[in-house]
Design a protein around this motif. Structure first.
Motif, PDB file in Angstrom:
ATOM      1  N   GLY A  66       1.041  -1.181  -0.008  1.00  0.00           N
ATOM      2  CA  GLY A  66      -0.063   0.172   0.185  1.00  0.00           C
ATOM      3  C   GLY A  66       0.821   1.665  -0.139  1.00  0.00           C
ATOM      4  O   GLY A  66       0.346   2.304  -0.277  1.00  0.00           O
ATOM      5  N   GLN A  67       2.238   0.971  -0.514  1.00  0.00           N
ATOM      6  CA  GLN A  67       3.129   2.307  -0.141  1.00  0.00           C
ATOM      7  C   GLN A  67       3.503   3.154  -1.525  1.00  0.00           C
ATOM      8  O   GLN A  67       3.105   1.617  -2.728  1.00  0.00           O
ATOM      9  CB  GLN A  67       4.404   1.783   0.623  1.00  0.00           C
ATOM     10  CG  GLN A  67       3.847   1.550   1.988  1.00  0.00           C
ATOM     11  CD  GLN A  67       3.496   2.313   3.380  1.00  0.00           C
ATOM     12  OE1 GLN A  67       3.889   3.904   2.748  1.00  0.00           O
ATOM     13  NE2 GLN A  67       2.231   2.031   3.651  1.00  0.00           N
ATOM     14  N   ARG A  68       4.110   3.366  -1.304  1.00  0.00           N
ATOM     15  CA  ARG A  68       4.446   5.114  -2.843  1.00  0.00           C
ATOM     16  C   ARG A  68       5.951   4.793  -3.134  1.00  0.00           C
ATOM     17  O   ARG A  68       6.664   4.652  -2.659  1.00  0.00           O
ATOM     18  CB  ARG A  68       3.938   6.555  -2.690  1.00  0.00           C
ATOM     19  CG  ARG A  68       2.850   6.561  -2.075  1.00  0.00           C
ATOM     20  CD  ARG A  68       2.438   7.948  -1.615  1.00  0.00           C
ATOM     21  NE  ARG A  68       3.422   7.693  -0.681  1.00  0.00           N
ATOM     22  CZ  ARG A  68       3.546  10.083   0.135  1.00  0.00           C
ATOM     23  NH1 ARG A  68       3.513  10.542  -0.207  1.00  0.00           N
ATOM     24  NH2 ARG A  68       4.237   9.590   0.971  1.00  0.00           N
ATOM     25  N   SER A 125       1.078  -5.216  -7.286  1.00  0.00           N
ATOM     26  CA  SER A 125      -0.426  -4.068  -7.592  1.00  0.00           C
ATOM     27  C   SER A 125      -0.645  -4.172  -6.017  1.00  0.00           C
ATOM     28  O   SER A 125      -1.748  -3.407  -5.345  1.00  0.00           O
ATOM     29  CB  SER A 125      -1.528  -5.583  -8.460  1.00  0.00           C
ATOM     30  OG  SER A 125      -1.344  -6.460  -7.346  1.00  0.00           O
ATOM     31  N   ARG A 172       2.314   0.773  -4.189  1.00  0.00           N
ATOM     32  CA  ARG A 172       1.468   1.666  -5.300  1.00  0.00           C
ATOM     33  C   ARG A 172       2.427   2.678  -6.251  1.00  0.00           C
ATOM     34  O   ARG A 172       3.155   3.175  -5.744  1.00  0.00           O
ATOM     35  CB  ARG A 172       0.477   3.092  -4.483  1.00  0.00           C
ATOM     36  CG  ARG A 172      -0.490   2.826  -3.534  1.00  0.00           C
ATOM     37  CD  ARG A 172      -1.094   3.713  -2.461  1.00  0.00           C
ATOM     38  NE  ARG A 172      -0.744   5.412  -2.884  1.00  0.00           N
ATOM     39  CZ  ARG A 172      -1.198   6.812  -2.342  1.00  0.00           C
ATOM     40  NH1 ARG A 172      -1.071   5.919  -1.005  1.00  0.00           N
ATOM     41  NH2 ARG A 172      -0.850   7.412  -3.259  1.00  0.00           N
ATOM     42  N   ILE A 181       4.594   5.119  -8.330  1.00  0.00           N
ATOM     43  CA  ILE A 181       4.893   6.010  -8.909  1.00  0.00           C
ATOM     44  C   ILE A 181       5.781   6.357 -10.304  1.00  0.00           C
ATOM     45  O   ILE A 181       7.359   6.453  -9.322  1.00  0.00           O
ATOM     46  CB  ILE A 181       5.305   7.373  -7.287  1.00  0.00           C
ATOM     47  CG1 ILE A 181       4.280   6.704  -6.288  1.00  0.00           C
ATOM     48  CG2 ILE A 181       5.219   9.192  -7.870  1.00  0.00           C
ATOM     49  CD1 ILE A 181       2.709   7.500  -6.527  1.00  0.00           C
TER      50      ILE A 181
END
Length: 327
Positions: free
Chosen positions: A131-133, A158, A161, A163
Motif C-alpha cells: 500500500g506504500q508509494r 499491484s 502504489r 509512482i
C-alpha cells in the motif's frame, strides 16, 4: 549549490528512441575510416576513455564518440553514424525487438549492489511496503528490481502504489516525501543512504540481471573485426591498469565524470568489472549472457516493456575478445 552529475545510463525513452531508427536492411559499405564507438557517461564505460587518456587507445582504428545519453547512442546506431555503443542489456533486447540486429561482443560491467530499493527508516521489511508509494523509473532496470524483490516476498506489483519517476526526479521526490520507497541506483543511492534511507533490496541479490555491454551492428562484425578487437584490447588494458594502481587512475575517471574519487570508488565497489576470462564465460554459447538475457526478457514481457520479444540466437560472440586471461 554544486551541480551533481546524474549518470544517464538508464534515462532513455526507448519507445521514442527506437521509433526514430531507420530500417537497417541496407548493407554497410566496407570499413572506410575508423570504427565509431559511442559511449555516454557511466563508470562502466569509462575504461575506454581511460585507455585514451593513458595514450593506449587505437585512435587510427577506433573513433571514441562521447554521447550525451543512451537514446543518442541508439539513434546513432540506427542512422549508421555509430557502429558500436555501450548499452544496457535491456536496451539491446528492446532494439533487437524493433529489428536492429545488435550483437554483444563484450560485457563491461555487472551491477552488484549499485541498484537498490530504498525505504523510509520506519519501513523495516519488504512486506511493510504494501500500500506504500514506490517511486520507480519506467525502465527495464526498474522493472527487474521491483519484480525480483516483490516476487521473493510473495508480493505483486499491484500490492504497492507505483509512482513513475525519471532518475533526475528521484532525490527531490524523496526529500519532499512524495514517496515512501524508491528504486534507484548510484550515485543517487549512495547519497540517500548517507541521509538515512534504509536499504531493502539490491542488485547483489539478483546477480547477472543488470548488465552493461558493448553492442555492435551485426553487419560490421566481419569487415571491422580488427577494429573491434583493438577497442576491446584497450578496454581490458585500462582495466588491468586500474586494478594495478587504482589511486593513480581513479582521479582521471572521476574528473571526467565530475565526481570525487571517493564517490567513484564507492560506485565501482558496487559494480563487477568482468575481465577477459570472465567475458569468455559470459559470451560462450549457453553462457551467462544467454541466461541473463532470457530472464530479463521474461521480466520485460511481464512488465509490458516488450510487445514482440526478440529471439536470443546469435546474441553474443566471444570471437572478438583477447585470449583468455586474468585481466
Amino acid at each position: 549549490m554544486t551541480a551533481r552529475l546524474v549518470f544517464p545510463r538508464r534515462r532513455v525513452c526507448l519507445a521514442a528512441a527506437l521509433a526514430a531508427l531507420a530500417p537497417l536492411s541496407a548493407c554497410r559499405s566496407g570499413p572506410q575510416g575508423p570504427l565509431r564507438l559511442g559511449c555516454h557517461p557511466w563508470p562502466g564505460y569509462e575504461l575506454f576513455f581511460l585507455a585514451r587518456d593513458l595514450g593506449d587507445w587505437p585512435a587510427d582504428a577506433v573513433h571514441l564518440v562521447e554521447m550525451p545519453s543512451a537514446s543518442s547512442s541508439l539513434r546513432g546506431l540506427g542512422t549508421q553514424s555509430l557502429h558500436a555503443a555501450g548499452l544496457t542489456l535491456d536496451e539491446v533486447l528492446s532494439a533487437r525487438a524493433r529489428g536492429m540486429d545488435l550483437r554483444v561482443v563484450g560485457v563491461l560491467d555487472v551491477s552488484m549492489g549499485a541498484d537498490v530499493v530504498l525505504a523510509r527508516s520506519h519501513l523495516g521489511s519488504v512486506a511493510a511496503l504494501a500500500g506504500q508509494r514506490v517511486g520507480v523509473e519506467a525502465s527495464a532496470v526498474g522493472a527487474v528490481m521491483l519484480d525480483a524483490m516483490l516476487s521473493r516476498h510473495g508480493m505483486r506489483v499491484s500490492d504497492v502504489r507505483i509512482i513513475p519517476l525519471d532518475v533526475d526526479q528521484h532525490e527531490a521526490a524523496w526529500r519532499e516525501r512524495r514517496i515512501d520507497a524508491l528504486v534507484t541506483y548510484d550515485p543517487t543511492a549512495g547519497r540517500l543512504l548517507a541521509e538515512g534511507a534504509r536499504p531493502l533490496f539490491s542488485s547483489a541479490e539478483v546477480p547477472g540481471s543488470i548488465v552493461d555491454v558493448l553492442a555492435v551492428q551485426a553487419d560490421v562484425l566481419e569487415p571491422r573485426a580488427t577494429q573491434i578487437r583493438a577497442a576491446l584490447r584497450a578496454h581490458f588494458g585500462a582495466l588491468a591498469a586500474l586494478r594495478q594502481t587504482p589511486q593513480q587512475h581513479l582521479p582521471l575517471i572521476a574528473r571526467r565524470l565530475g565526481i570525487s574519487a571517493g564517490e567513484l570508488e564507492a560506485s565501482l565497489a558496487r559494480l563487477e568489472l568482468p575481465g577477459v576470462a570472465d567475458n569468455h564465460a559470459w559470451l560462450r554459447p549457453g553462457g551467462r549472457l544467454q541466461d541473463s538475457a532470457d530472464r530479463l526478457r521474461q521480466v520485460m514481457v511481464r512488465a509490458g516493456l516488450l510487445a514482440n520479444p526478440p529471439g536470443l540466437e546469435l546474441l553474443g560472440s566471444a570471437d572478438f575478445l583477447p585470449a583468455g586471461g586474468a585481466a
